[in-house]
Design a protein around this motif. Sequence first.
Motif, PDB file in Angstrom:
ATOM      1  N   GLY A   1      31.973 -71.087 -42.229  1.00  0.00           N
ATOM      2  CA  GLY A   1      33.164 -70.723 -42.987  1.00  0.00           C
ATOM      3  C   GLY A   1      33.464 -71.727 -44.083  1.00  0.00           C
TER       4      GLY A   1
ATOM      5  N   GLU B   1      38.185 -67.250 -46.738  1.00  0.00           N
ATOM      6  CA  GLU B   1      38.252 -66.719 -45.377  1.00  0.00           C
ATOM      7  C   GLU B   1      37.698 -65.300 -45.287  1.00  0.00           C
TER       8      GLU B   1
ATOM      9  N   SER C   1      33.704 -65.223 -46.335  1.00  0.00           N
ATOM     10  CA  SER C   1      32.859 -65.821 -45.301  1.00  0.00           C
ATOM     11  C   SER C   1      32.858 -64.964 -44.039  1.00  0.00           C
ATOM     12  N   ALA C   2      34.041 -64.494 -43.635  1.00  0.00           N
ATOM     13  CA  ALA C   2      34.127 -63.668 -42.425  1.00  0.00           C
ATOM     14  C   ALA C   2      33.353 -62.369 -42.592  1.00  0.00           C
ATOM     15  N   SER C   3      33.457 -61.760 -43.776  1.00  0.00           N
ATOM     16  CA  SER C   3      32.772 -60.482 -43.994  1.00  0.00           C
ATOM     17  C   SER C   3      31.262 -60.654 -43.960  1.00  0.00           C
TER      18      SER C   3
END
Length: 262
Positions: free
Chosen positions: A143, A148, A151-153
């Motif tokens: 991350g 946020e 990176s999460a996707s």
Amino acid sequence: MQSVFITGASSGLGAALARQYASEGAQLGLLARRGEALDQLIASLPRPGLHRAYAVDVCDHAAVQQAADAFLAHAGRIDVVIASAGVSVGTLTEHAQDLSVFARVMAINVTATAATFAPFIAAMKAQGSGRLVGIASVAGIRGLPGAEAYSASKAAVISYCESLRLELKPAGIRVVTITPGYIDTPMTRHNAYRMPFLMPAEAFALRAARAIRRGDSYRVIPWQMGVVAKLLRLLPNAVYDLAFANAPHKARQSSTDKQPLP
């Protein structure tokens, strides 16, 4: 003749992949929101009459299904499906207005990937072959501050493709995860920070097509970023936190900007 379906094809990585596959003689189904840009791209490709454009938002899953059905009827088979549509924008969870941006990023980068693959799986199972290609990012490996949603996707794309790879391998379908580093596209040109190992989009597309042809399960492009990615995975959290606490942030979409995400 290969039959290849690509989303996010009007610019960036999708357009570069379209040019690469067209140069190899493939027939293409190209999907993106901007129909005029798709038409211009097709007109620039070898044998433009062979290809089909679909002006569709990848978040409209019913329209994606219709486009997939139309391309299957046109091509008669499907060899490669590349879910290249994606968006990159900074988000900060402390800002309530960023939650809607977060949801849109996940919808485009993750859910639309599944919606792109779903219409083609039955045809690939019937053929006993095919490639489903998810476009992740090195930003999905650890991350990054200020990113946020992005990176999460991309972490979700990596895990999703891994799950799908295990599910579909017995049917003869290869699921390939391509993880780009910094590639020179309109998306990355907005980054106001140094981008190590920056690669031209055409060079990326050539290497990605080779990895897809081999059926690689996971490939970081360029290879230098693959080395960096492996090192990042090994770093203890305390060391990673110290190294990246002050990393540059992606620009947020202004709360006053009413334009839709790309």
